[in-house]
Design a protein around this motif. Structure first.
Motif, PDB file in Angstrom:
ATOM      1  N   ASN A 138       0.706  -1.206  -0.021  1.00  0.00           N
ATOM      2  CA  ASN A 138      -0.119  -0.124   0.061  1.00  0.00           C
ATOM      3  C   ASN A 138       0.895   1.191   0.061  1.00  0.00           C
ATOM      4  OD1 ASN A 138      -1.546   2.207   1.105  1.00  0.00           O
ATOM      5  ND2 ASN A 138      -3.133   0.732   2.042  1.00  0.00           N
ATOM      6  N   LYS A 139       0.678   2.001  -0.875  1.00  0.00           N
ATOM      7  CA  LYS A 139       1.647   3.217  -1.168  1.00  0.00           C
ATOM      8  C   LYS A 139       1.769   4.115   0.010  1.00  0.00           C
ATOM      9  CE  LYS A 139       1.882   3.261  -6.319  1.00  0.00           C
ATOM     10  NZ  LYS A 139       0.985   2.109  -6.551  1.00  0.00           N
ATOM     11  N   VAL A 140       0.604   4.367   0.450  1.00  0.00           N
ATOM     12  CA  VAL A 140       0.405   5.174   1.750  1.00  0.00           C
ATOM     13  C   VAL A 140       1.176   4.379   2.853  1.00  0.00           C
ATOM     14  CG1 VAL A 140      -1.347   5.976   3.407  1.00  0.00           C
ATOM     15  CG2 VAL A 140      -1.802   5.837   0.950  1.00  0.00           C
ATOM     16  N   ASN A 141       1.042   3.093   2.976  1.00  0.00           N
ATOM     17  CA  ASN A 141       2.023   2.596   4.267  1.00  0.00           C
ATOM     18  C   ASN A 141       3.314   2.736   3.882  1.00  0.00           C
ATOM     19  OD1 ASN A 141      -0.366   2.095   5.695  1.00  0.00           O
ATOM     20  ND2 ASN A 141      -0.660   0.373   4.800  1.00  0.00           N
ATOM     21  N   THR A 142       3.714   2.361   2.452  1.00  0.00           N
ATOM     22  CA  THR A 142       5.422   2.408   2.340  1.00  0.00           C
ATOM     23  C   THR A 142       5.775   4.104   2.403  1.00  0.00           C
ATOM     24  OG1 THR A 142       4.674   1.180   0.146  1.00  0.00           O
ATOM     25  CG2 THR A 142       6.951   2.447   0.318  1.00  0.00           C
ATOM     26  N   ASN A 143       4.980   4.957   2.381  1.00  0.00           N
ATOM     27  CA  ASN A 143       5.375   6.272   2.675  1.00  0.00           C
ATOM     28  C   ASN A 143       5.663   6.497   4.251  1.00  0.00           C
ATOM     29  OD1 ASN A 143       5.362   8.794   0.802  1.00  0.00           O
ATOM     30  ND2 ASN A 143       4.241   9.600   2.529  1.00  0.00           N
ATOM     31  N   ARG A 144       4.749   5.830   5.115  1.00  0.00           N
ATOM     32  CA  ARG A 144       5.181   5.786   6.456  1.00  0.00           C
ATOM     33  C   ARG A 144       6.207   5.162   6.835  1.00  0.00           C
ATOM     34  NH1 ARG A 144      -1.141   5.570   6.941  1.00  0.00           N
ATOM     35  NH2 ARG A 144      -1.444   7.870   7.130  1.00  0.00           N
ATOM     36  N   ILE A 145       6.557   3.809   6.256  1.00  0.00           N
ATOM     37  CA  ILE A 145       7.931   3.228   6.486  1.00  0.00           C
ATOM     38  C   ILE A 145       8.921   3.913   6.033  1.00  0.00           C
ATOM     39  CG2 ILE A 145       9.147   1.081   5.970  1.00  0.00           C
ATOM     40  CD1 ILE A 145       6.548  -0.135   5.761  1.00  0.00           C
ATOM     41  N   ALA A 146       8.797   4.887   5.012  1.00  0.00           N
ATOM     42  CA  ALA A 146       9.929   5.713   4.397  1.00  0.00           C
ATOM     43  C   ALA A 146      10.503   6.782   5.635  1.00  0.00           C
ATOM     44  CB  ALA A 146       9.880   6.105   3.244  1.00  0.00           C
ATOM     45  N   GLU A 147       9.063   7.228   5.852  1.00  0.00           N
ATOM     46  CA  GLU A 147       9.226   8.426   6.987  1.00  0.00           C
ATOM     47  C   GLU A 147      10.179   7.832   8.016  1.00  0.00           C
ATOM     48  OE1 GLU A 147       5.637  10.232   8.029  1.00  0.00           O
ATOM     49  OE2 GLU A 147       5.615  10.813   5.612  1.00  0.00           O
ATOM     50  N   LYS A 148       9.791   6.813   8.874  1.00  0.00           N
ATOM     51  CA  LYS A 148      10.328   5.995   9.819  1.00  0.00           C
ATOM     52  C   LYS A 148      12.015   5.718   9.514  1.00  0.00           C
ATOM     53  CE  LYS A 148       6.669   3.310  11.274  1.00  0.00           C
ATOM     54  NZ  LYS A 148       6.232   2.005  11.889  1.00  0.00           N
ATOM     55  N   ALA A 149      11.879   5.382   8.283  1.00  0.00           N
ATOM     56  CA  ALA A 149      13.399   4.933   8.036  1.00  0.00           C
ATOM     57  C   ALA A 149      14.398   6.287   7.650  1.00  0.00           C
ATOM     58  CB  ALA A 149      13.224   4.165   6.870  1.00  0.00           C
ATOM     59  N   GLY A 150      13.695   7.454   7.660  1.00  0.00           N
ATOM     60  CA  GLY A 150      14.631   8.628   7.145  1.00  0.00           C
ATOM     61  C   GLY A 150      14.869   8.565   5.723  1.00  0.00           C
ATOM     62  N   VAL A 151      14.200   7.889   4.834  1.00  0.00           N
ATOM     63  CA  VAL A 151      14.312   7.806   3.376  1.00  0.00           C
ATOM     64  C   VAL A 151      13.536   9.048   2.875  1.00  0.00           C
ATOM     65  CG1 VAL A 151      14.103   6.761   1.274  1.00  0.00           C
ATOM     66  CG2 VAL A 151      14.955   5.492   3.298  1.00  0.00           C
ATOM     67  N   PRO A 152      14.008   9.953   2.125  1.00  0.00           N
ATOM     68  CA  PRO A 152      12.935  10.920   1.537  1.00  0.00           C
ATOM     69  C   PRO A 152      12.144  10.624   0.495  1.00  0.00           C
ATOM     70  CG  PRO A 152      15.365  11.317   0.624  1.00  0.00           C
ATOM     71  CD  PRO A 152      15.201  10.334   1.710  1.00  0.00           C
ATOM     72  N   CYS A 153      10.769  11.214   0.650  1.00  0.00           N
ATOM     73  CA  CYS A 153      10.023  10.976  -0.619  1.00  0.00           C
ATOM     74  C   CYS A 153       9.590  12.165  -1.001  1.00  0.00           C
ATOM     75  CB  CYS A 153       8.515  10.239  -0.009  1.00  0.00           C
ATOM     76  SG  CYS A 153       8.540   8.977   1.030  1.00  0.00           S
ATOM     77  N   VAL A 154       8.972  12.356  -2.384  1.00  0.00           N
ATOM     78  CA  VAL A 154       8.594  13.696  -2.959  1.00  0.00           C
ATOM     79  C   VAL A 154       7.723  14.405  -2.128  1.00  0.00           C
ATOM     80  CG1 VAL A 154       7.771  14.462  -5.282  1.00  0.00           C
ATOM     81  CG2 VAL A 154       8.875  12.176  -5.217  1.00  0.00           C
ATOM     82  N   PRO A 155       7.820  15.504  -1.982  1.00  0.00           N
ATOM     83  CA  PRO A 155       6.837  16.254  -1.004  1.00  0.00           C
ATOM     84  C   PRO A 155       5.684  15.898  -1.364  1.00  0.00           C
ATOM     85  CG  PRO A 155       8.607  17.849  -1.801  1.00  0.00           C
ATOM     86  CD  PRO A 155       8.958  16.497  -2.158  1.00  0.00           C
ATOM     87  N   ASN A 156       5.078  15.363  -0.518  1.00  0.00           N
ATOM     88  CA  ASN A 156       3.690  14.997  -0.379  1.00  0.00           C
ATOM     89  C   ASN A 156       2.579  14.961   0.816  1.00  0.00           C
ATOM     90  OD1 ASN A 156       3.379  12.260   1.249  1.00  0.00           O
ATOM     91  ND2 ASN A 156       5.367  12.669   0.530  1.00  0.00           N
ATOM     92  N   VAL A 157       1.261  14.695   0.295  1.00  0.00           N
ATOM     93  CA  VAL A 157       0.538  14.852   1.615  1.00  0.00           C
ATOM     94  C   VAL A 157      -0.257  13.530   1.376  1.00  0.00           C
ATOM     95  CG1 VAL A 157      -1.174  16.229   0.575  1.00  0.00           C
ATOM     96  CG2 VAL A 157      -1.366  15.899   2.962  1.00  0.00           C
ATOM     97  N   LEU A 158      -0.674  12.807   2.338  1.00  0.00           N
ATOM     98  CA  LEU A 158      -1.538  11.572   2.579  1.00  0.00           C
ATOM     99  C   LEU A 158      -2.860  12.325   3.155  1.00  0.00           C
ATOM    100  CD1 LEU A 158       0.742   9.087   4.061  1.00  0.00           C
ATOM    101  CD2 LEU A 158       0.553   9.421   1.934  1.00  0.00           C
ATOM    102  N   THR A 159      -3.880  12.104   2.229  1.00  0.00           N
ATOM    103  CA  THR A 159      -5.168  12.426   2.504  1.00  0.00           C
ATOM    104  C   THR A 159      -6.311  11.872   1.784  1.00  0.00           C
ATOM    105  OG1 THR A 159      -6.221  14.721   2.469  1.00  0.00           O
ATOM    106  CG2 THR A 159      -4.617  14.338   0.618  1.00  0.00           C
ATOM    107  N   LYS A 160      -7.256  12.253   2.126  1.00  0.00           N
ATOM    108  CA  LYS A 160      -8.728  11.758   1.389  1.00  0.00           C
ATOM    109  C   LYS A 160      -8.917  13.103   0.587  1.00  0.00           C
ATOM    110  CE  LYS A 160     -13.224  10.163   1.304  1.00  0.00           C
ATOM    111  NZ  LYS A 160     -13.049   9.996   0.035  1.00  0.00           N
ATOM    112  N   VAL A 161      -9.313  12.817  -0.571  1.00  0.00           N
ATOM    113  CA  VAL A 161      -9.684  13.944  -1.397  1.00  0.00           C
ATOM    114  C   VAL A 161     -10.980  13.773  -1.774  1.00  0.00           C
ATOM    115  CG1 VAL A 161      -9.262  15.056  -3.640  1.00  0.00           C
ATOM    116  CG2 VAL A 161      -7.366  14.090  -2.264  1.00  0.00           C
ATOM    117  N   ASP A 162     -11.876  14.992  -1.505  1.00  0.00           N
ATOM    118  CA  ASP A 162     -13.428  15.011  -1.866  1.00  0.00           C
ATOM    119  C   ASP A 162     -13.774  15.807  -3.113  1.00  0.00           C
ATOM    120  OD1 ASP A 162     -13.863  13.780   0.626  1.00  0.00           O
ATOM    121  OD2 ASP A 162     -13.628  15.602   1.616  1.00  0.00           O
ATOM    122  N   SER A 163     -12.882  16.759  -3.532  1.00  0.00           N
ATOM    123  CA  SER A 163     -13.238  17.441  -4.802  1.00  0.00           C
ATOM    124  C   SER A 163     -12.078  18.170  -5.150  1.00  0.00           C
ATOM    125  CB  SER A 163     -14.266  18.626  -4.335  1.00  0.00           C
ATOM    126  OG  SER A 163     -13.906  19.435  -3.245  1.00  0.00           O
TER     127      SER A 163
END
Lengths: 492, 330
Positions: A138-163
Motif C-alpha cells: 500500500n503506497k500510503v503505508n510505504t510512505n510511512r515506513i520511508a518516513e520512519k526509516a529516514g528515506v526522503p519521499c517526493v514532497p507529499n501529503v497523505l489525505t482523502k480527497v473530496d473535490s
C-alpha cells in the motif's frame, strides 16, 4: 534438515552458503505464470523447480513443469488467480507430492487463499505473509515506513480527497502540478497527473473513492530500480538500475515499466551512494516491521539535481530480478535470491554483509546488461500463427536475427550481436493491446544518456516482432472471451 | 423399458472396476460438468476434504483415481466433494423384527441408473448397489450393518459430500448402528438426505442429514422424501412422500405382519412408481437380511439373491415395460 538448529553446523561465508544450496535436499518451487522472474535459479539450488502456467520453453527446459491439461477456470484477474489454479491442479499436486514433502514455495504474487492451498500441500511459503505484503505494498503505508526509516519521499501529503477545491486546499504547499497515487496499483494504471480541474475530473471517481491517496508535487525525474534483501545480518543491496518507462515501441501504457539496464556508471556516484544508503535504511526499517527477504525500491531521480526520492516499494521478487540475479557480481558471490532463500531455510549462517555491499558497489563487479519487456502496443486482436522460440538469437549485418542456440537464460550471451529471448506469447495465443509478447535480454546499453531508446534496441524489437506471424480473426466471440481471459497477465 | 443389474465381484480395485468406470464415465462426466466445471471445487480442495473427513478411504480413492486415468476432472468427480445436485425418490424401511433388515424402493431416472451391484473387500467385505462408481445407494457389510439412503426433499445445497460416498464410508469403517450414527453426524453432506440403517443387534436408526443444519435423529422406522416436515411442497406433491410414509406407518402397526408381505407391498401403489413419470421410476426393490449378510434385489417379475458368502457374478436384465403392459398388479 530439522528445526533443531543445535546439530546444524553454522555456514561461514559465501562458499559455505553456495555449497549448502548445491547439496540442498528440500524441494523448492517457484510457482507463477512464467519462470521469468527467477530464471536460472535452478542452477544455484539443487531441487529447485519452476511450476508455470505458460511454458516458455516448449518442454525443453529441464526444470520447468507445466500441467498438460488446461482445466476450465474463472477468468484470471491476477497472477494470484493463476497460482491458485496451479495449486489446485491435479497434475501439479501429483508432481509436488511425488517429489517429497516439506517443500518450500516461492511466488511472484500470492494471497491468503494461495497460502492455504500451499499449506495443505505441505509447502511452506518462503515469503512474509500475504497480509504483511499487502500492508506494505500500500503506497500510503510505504510512505510511512520511508518516513520512519529516514528515506526522503517526493514532497507529499497523505489525505482523502473530496473535490478539486478540496485538493487545492490540502496540497497548497505542493504547487499546482500534482501527481496522485491510489494505495494499490501497478505501473502506469493508478498514477494520475493533474495540473487543472479538467484533468482532475478525468480521474475524479478513482481518486474520490479512496479513503486516502498520496498527493505529490510533480517533479521532472527519471525512474530507477534497486533490489535488496533483508537478512538477519543486515540489508544486502544490489546495484542501482535504470528503468525503461513508457516507450511506445514496447508498451501501450503511458508511464508503464518496460525494461531495465544495469551498468557500472548508472546515474552518478552521488546518486548511487544515496540510493544504496537509503535502501539499507529502508531494509533495516522493514526488518523492524517484521519483514525479511527480497524487496525492490523504485527511486525517482530528479533531473538537474542530485536529489533522489523513494517512489515505490515492491515487497517481493520483481520483473527486474532476472537482471539483478544474472549480473557478474551475482555470479561472483551468489545471486540476491539465494540470500532470500537462506533466510527461510532454518539454517544458521554467518555473513559479512558490509563486505558484499562494498563488492557489489564496485564498478569492477558490475557488467552491462539490459532487458526489454515487449508488449503488443496496438489496439488490435490478432491470432498468432508463428512465434519465435526461447533461446539465444544472433543479429547479422543486415539487422536480421536468427535463432542460434537453445538456452534457458542470458548468461551465455557472448557479445552485443546476441540476445536472449524469453517467449511469452505462443502460437495459438492472441495479441491484444498490452499482451506480453516476450522479453529480450542483451549485453550493453539500451538507452542513450538522455534516456532515449537506442537504435540497437529498436532494431532488436523490430527484428523479434518480425519473427511473429499473426492474422486478424473474424468477429468471433470465442476470441473476445479468450482475450479477456488472458488479459490479466503482468510480468511484474 | 430395460433395467439391468450387473453383479460384479472384485476384492481390490482393479480391471473390473476400471471397465465399469470407463463405460459410465462419459455420462458421469457430462453430469459432473452440467453446471460448468467452475462450479466444482478444485482437485486439491477435494483431496483435502476427503483426507479430513474420510481418511481411511484415501488409499482406495488414490487407487481408483489412478485406474480412472489419473486425470484432474475424474479425480475431482470421484472425491464426490460438492458434486452437482442429485435427487432421487425412494422409500425405505427398517425391519426390526428378526431377521432384521432393510426394505427399500429405489426411484430414479432410469437413464441415469448405473445398474451395478458391487461386492468388494476394500477395507472390509461390502456389497451394495453402486452409484457414482464407488458410492452406494444401499448396501451391507461383513459385520451385518445395512444402510440405505433417500433424498431428504429439501431444496438446499451446501459444501459437503455426495451421500453415496458417505454410505460407502460407513459400510467400510463401521460395524454397528451407533458407530455409523457418529460417522453420519460428523461428515458434511452437500444436500438433504435421509439415512436408514439396521445392525445385527436389531438397533436401527433414521437420520435426517442436511448441509445447512445439524443432523436430526428420528425414531421412525420409515423414511421417504421429507425430513421432520415437508419443506418443498412441489417436490413432496410430485413424489407423494407424505402418502408413502403414512401408508407404511399404518401398515407396520398391523398385527402378524410378515416381512414377505411388506416386500410385496413395495410393488404396489403408493410405494411403487410406474412409468407415468418418466424421470421417476421404481428401478428396483432391495430387501437386506443382516443376519445372513444377504440381499434380494427384486422386480415384480423376478429377483436375484446375493450374499457376502456366496456372491454370484452375473447380469440380470428386466423389462419393466413388459411388466407394465401385462398389468400384472391389477
Amino acid at each position: 534438515m530439522t528445526n533443531n538448529t543445535r546439530n546444524i553446523p553454522t555456514l561461514k561465508g559465501i562458499s559455505d552458503i553456495r555449497r549448502f544450496f548445491y547439496t540442498n535436499e528440500i524441494p523448492i518451487y517457484f510457482i507463477s505464470a512464467t519462470n521469468f522472474n527467477l530464471l536460472g535459479a535452478d542452477e544455484w539450488v539443487k531441487g529447485f523447480k519452476f511450476i508455470c502456467y505458460i511454458e516458455c520453453f516448449d518442454g525443453k527446459h529441464p526444470n520447468v513443469f507445466s500441467p498438460k491439461e488446461e482445466l476450465p477456470h474463472e477468468e484470471f484477474q491476477s497472477i494470484e488467480d493463476i497460482n491458485n489454479y496451479l495449486l489446485e491442479h491435479k497434475e501439479v499436486v501429483d508432481y509436488i507430492r511425488k517429489r517429497g514433502d516439506k517443500g518450500k514455495a516461492l511466488f511472484l504474487m500470492f494471497n491468503d487463499h494461495t497460502e492455504e492451498l500451499a499449506k495443505s500441500l505441505g509447502l511452506e511459503v518462503a515469503f512474509p505473509s500475504a497480509e504483511m505484503r499487502t500492508h506494505m505494498d500500500n503506497k500510503v503505508n510505504t510512505n510511512r515506513i520511508a518516513e520512519k526509516a529516514g528515506v526522503p519521499c517526493v514532497p507529499n501529503v497523505l489525505t482523502k480527497v473530496d473535490s478539486y477545491e478540496h485538493l487545492g486546499e490540502v496540497s497548497k504547499h505542493l504547487g499546482t502540478d500534482l501527481v496522485i497515487q491510489t494505495p494499490f496499483g501497478d505501473s502506469g494504471h493508478t498514477t494520475f497527473f493533474i495540473s487543472d480541474e479538467e484533468e482532475y475530473n478525468k480521474y475524479k471517481d478513482e481518486i474520490e473513492s479512496e479513503s486516502e491517496v498520496k498527493v505529490m508535487k510533480r517533479i521532472s525525474c527519471f525512474g530507477s530500480a534497486i533490489e535488496a534483501c533483508v537478512t538477519q545480518h543486515g540489508t544486502i543491496v544490489a546495484p542501482l538500475m535504470t528503468e525503461l518507462v513508457g516507450f511506445k515501441e514496447l508498451t501501450p501504457y503511458k508511464g508503464g515499466w518496460c525494461g531495465n539496464e544495469i551498468f557500472p556508471q548508472a546515474f552518478n556516484e552521488t546518486i548511487r551512494t544515496k540510493a544504496r544508503e537509503y535502501t539499507q535504511l529502508f531494509g533495516n526499517q522493514l526488518r523492524k516491521e517484521g519483514y525479511k527477504g527480497y524487496f525492490e525500491l523504485d527511486f525517482l531521480i530528479e533531473e538537474g539535481t542530485d536529489e533522489i526520492y523513494l517512489g515505490e516499494l515492491n515487497p517481493r521478487v520483481t520483473g527486474a530480478s532476472s537482471i539483478t540475479n544474472h549480473a557478474v557480481f551475482a555470479l561472483a558471490d551468489a545471486p540476491l535470491f539465494i540470500f532470500h532463500l537462506l533466510e527461510y531455510m532454518n539454517q544458521p549462517y554467518e555473513l559479512d554483509v558490509d563486505a558484499i555491499n562494498t563488492r557489489w558497489f564496485s564498478d569492477i563487479n558490475i557488467d552491462s546488461w539490459g532487458q526489454l519487456v515487449i508488449k503488443h502496443t496496438e489496439d488490435t486482436v490478432e491470432y498468432v500463427t508463428q512465434a519465435p522460440r526461447s533461446g539465444i538469437y544472433r543479429m547479422d549485418e543486415n539487422g536480421c536475427i536468427y535463432f542460434d542456440r537453445m538456452d534457458t537464460h542470458r548468461r551465455a550471451v557472448e557479445s552485443e550481436r546476441e540476445a536472449f529471448f524469453l517467449r511469452i506469447t505462443r502460437v495459438g495465443d492472441y495479441f491484444y493491446e498490452g499482451a506480453d509478447i516476450g522479453i529480450l535480454v542483451m549485453r550493453g546499453r539500451l538507452m542513450t544518456d538522455d534516456f532515449q531508446l537506442r537504435d540497437r534496441a529498436q532494431s532488436w524489437i523490430h527484428a523479434i516482432k518480425s519473427l511473429y506471424k499473426s492474422k486478424i480473426p473474424g468477429n468471433d466471440p470465442y476470441v473476445q472471451e479468450r482475450v479477456a481471459e488472458i488479459g490479466g497477465f503482468k510480468m511484474m | 423399458m430395460l433395467v439391468s443389474m450387473n453383479c460384479v465381484r472384485e476384492d481390490q480395485p482393479g480391471e473390473k472396476w476400471k471397465s465399469l468406470f470407463d463405460r459410465s464415465w462419459p455420462f458421469y462426466k457430462k453430469w459432473y460438468a452440467q453446471e460448468g466445471l467452475l462450479s466444482r471445487p478444485g482437485y486439491l480442495t477435494c483431496y483435502n476434504q476427503l483426507k479430513e473427513h474420510m481418511p481411511e478411504l484415501l488409499p482406495v480413492y488414490e487407487q481408483l483415481c489412478s485406474l480412472a486415468g489419473g486425470g484432474d476432472i475424474a479425480s475431482r468427480y470421484l472425491s464426490l466433494y460438492s458434486p452437482p445436485p442429485f435427487m432421487s425418490g425412494c422409500t425405505q424401511l427398517a425391519w426390526t423384527k428378526p431377521p432384521y433388515g432393510i426394505i427399500r424402493n429405489y426411484d430414479y431416472d432410469p437413464r441415469l441408473f448405473e445398474g451395478v451391484m458391487l461386492k468388494t473387500n476394500w477395507l472390509k467385505h461390502v456389497m451394495g448397489v453402486s452409484d457414482c462408481n464407488w458410492g452406494l445407494l444401499d448396501g451391507i457389510n461383513e459385520d451385518g450393518l445395512a444402510v440405505s439412503l433417500t433424498f431428504g426433499g429439501r431444496n438446499v445445497t451446501g459444501k459437503g459430500f455426495g451421500i453415496p460416498l458417505v454410505v460407502r464410508y460407513a459400510l467400510e469403517t463401521c460395524a454397528t448402528v451407533p458407530e455409523a450414527q457418529r460417522l453420519f453426524l460428523r461428515v458434511p453432506v452437500h444436500m438433504a438426505y435421509n439415512i436408514t440403517m439396521v445392525d445385527t443387534h436389531g438397533s436401527f436408526s433414521t437420520l435426517f442429514l442436511s448441509p445447512d443444519r445439524r443432523p436430526l435423529l428420528s425414531d421412525s422406522w420409515v423414511a421417504t422424501n421429507h425430513q421432520e416436515v415437508v419443506e418443498w411442497m412441489e417436490y413432496a406433491a410430485l413424489t407423494g412422500t407424505l402418502e408413502r410414509k403414512e401408508f407404511l406407518e399404518a401398515l407396520l402397526v398391523l398385527p402378524h405382519l410378515d416381512k414377505e408381505e411388506v416386500i410385496r407391498r413395495f410393488f404396489n401403489l403408493p410405494l411403487y412408481h410406474n412409468q407415468a413419470k418418466q424421470s421417476f421410476v421404481t428401478l428396483y426393490t432391495a430387501a437386506y437380511n443382516v443376519e445372513e449378510r444377504s440381499t434380494r434385489i427384486l422386480w415384480p417379475t423376478k429377483y436375484i439373491s446375493q450374499s457376502l458368502h456366496a456372491f454370484n457374478e452375473h447380469r440380470e436384465v428386466v423389462n419393466l415395460r413388459k411388466y407394465q403392459t401385462k398389468e400384472f398388479l391389477k
